[in-house]
Design a protein around this motif. Sequence first.
Motif, short mmCIF file in Angstrom:
data_model
loop_
_atom_site.label_atom_id
_atom_site.label_comp_id
_atom_site.label_asym_id
_atom_site.label_seq_id
_atom_site.Cartn_x
_atom_site.Cartn_y
_atom_site.Cartn_z
N LEU A 174 -29.37 -19.39 -14.80
CA LEU A 174 -29.02 -20.02 -15.54
C LEU A 174 -28.04 -19.43 -16.38
O LEU A 174 -27.14 -18.87 -16.95
N ASN A 175 -28.59 -18.21 -17.43
CA ASN A 175 -27.93 -17.41 -18.27
C ASN A 175 -27.09 -15.75 -17.57
O ASN A 175 -25.49 -16.08 -17.92
N ILE A 176 -27.48 -16.12 -16.29
CA ILE A 176 -26.76 -15.48 -15.38
C ILE A 176 -25.24 -16.34 -14.98
O ILE A 176 -23.88 -16.15 -15.23
N ILE A 177 -25.28 -17.36 -14.79
CA ILE A 177 -24.22 -18.07 -14.15
C ILE A 177 -23.43 -18.74 -15.83
O ILE A 177 -22.41 -18.90 -15.44
N ASN A 178 -24.66 -18.54 -16.70
CA ASN A 178 -23.20 -19.08 -17.81
C ASN A 178 -22.29 -17.52 -18.21
O ASN A 178 -21.57 -17.47 -19.73
N ASN A 179 -22.83 -16.26 -17.93
CA ASN A 179 -22.47 -15.15 -18.31
C ASN A 179 -20.45 -15.37 -16.85
O ASN A 179 -19.63 -14.11 -17.75
N SER A 180 -20.49 -16.34 -16.59
CA SER A 180 -19.30 -16.14 -15.34
C SER A 180 -18.26 -16.36 -16.62
O SER A 180 -18.36 -16.52 -17.66
N LYS A 181 -17.41 -15.90 -16.42
CA LYS A 181 -15.71 -16.25 -17.01
C LYS A 181 -15.42 -17.02 -16.82
O LYS A 181 -14.82 -17.90 -18.40
N ARG A 182 -16.11 -18.10 -16.07
CA ARG A 182 -15.26 -19.25 -15.57
C ARG A 182 -16.23 -20.42 -14.28
O ARG A 182 -16.68 -19.56 -13.39
N ILE A 183 -16.81 -21.36 -15.37
CA ILE A 183 -17.67 -22.35 -14.69
C ILE A 183 -17.01 -23.23 -14.56
O ILE A 183 -16.29 -24.08 -14.94
N ILE A 184 -17.09 -24.19 -12.88
CA ILE A 184 -16.85 -25.19 -12.43
C ILE A 184 -17.72 -26.19 -11.61
O ILE A 184 -18.25 -25.25 -11.54
N ASN A 209 -26.37 -29.65 -18.89
CA ASN A 209 -25.99 -29.84 -20.34
C ASN A 209 -26.05 -27.95 -21.20
O ASN A 209 -25.88 -27.74 -22.14
N ASN A 210 -26.84 -27.76 -20.02
CA ASN A 210 -27.24 -26.19 -20.54
C ASN A 210 -25.97 -24.72 -20.58
O ASN A 210 -25.88 -23.88 -20.90
N LEU A 211 -25.09 -25.70 -19.73
CA LEU A 211 -23.25 -24.83 -19.32
C LEU A 211 -23.05 -24.09 -21.08
O LEU A 211 -22.46 -25.39 -21.50
N LYS A 212 -22.23 -23.13 -21.18
CA LYS A 212 -21.69 -22.64 -22.44
C LYS A 212 -20.04 -23.27 -22.26
O LYS A 212 -19.55 -23.63 -20.59
#
Length: 222
Positions: A174-184, A209-212
């Motif tokens: 999840l931390n790596i996903i949240n590092n992404s510049k854009r999340i869809i 719910n934990n996505l930035k």
Amino acid sequence: MNIVRRKNENLLIKEFISFFKKILIQKRKKNTRLSFVLTGGTSPINLYKELSKIKIDWSNVDFFFSDERYVSNKSKNSNYNLAYNLLFKKIKIKKKNIFLININFENINESAKNYEKVVKKYFYQKKIKFDLCLLGMGIDGHIASIFPKSAELQQKFIVKPVYRNDFNRITLGLNIINNSKRIILWLNNKNKTSVFKKLKKKGKKVPFNNLKKNKVSYYSII
């Protein structure tokens, strides 16, 4: 947080494709590559079909996967197989631009370690920061292979195996996903949108719910 609401999936797909093209144009102007993390499951089926039809130069797009079931890459349950049949084989893309989660190792731990090495090598001494991460959502609220109330929800890691009753899996953290510049977060039907609204009230125990909030866009049906 950005919420994109449309009346049906076709309109949602058009909105995403327009957004995707803009990002690609920006990358070309800067002469940089676009790292695009794909999701699996049934949610992106129609999106991938429509992406395969657009007339763009795919040569500077690098594809990754948020997670994978520990099954053959030719299995109907493989996220890679889904993307291959609906997208990769229909566009001009080189094999070196597709960073699949290779399950052809002695065990799931070795496959997970290999994918972590692949991701690290791609970013090479830089922070792991994908340009675009596309996520589907399960009816229980899971994203990638990070499930509600699971240990992975609280842990920080790049890639690790996840053991489940249906399929063992390999997932990005999840931390790596949240590092992404854009999340869809792709909520492509009314049922998904309804489930999302109900689960959103349950707080941090639900992965999405934990996505930035400053990075995620919710694409949902009205």
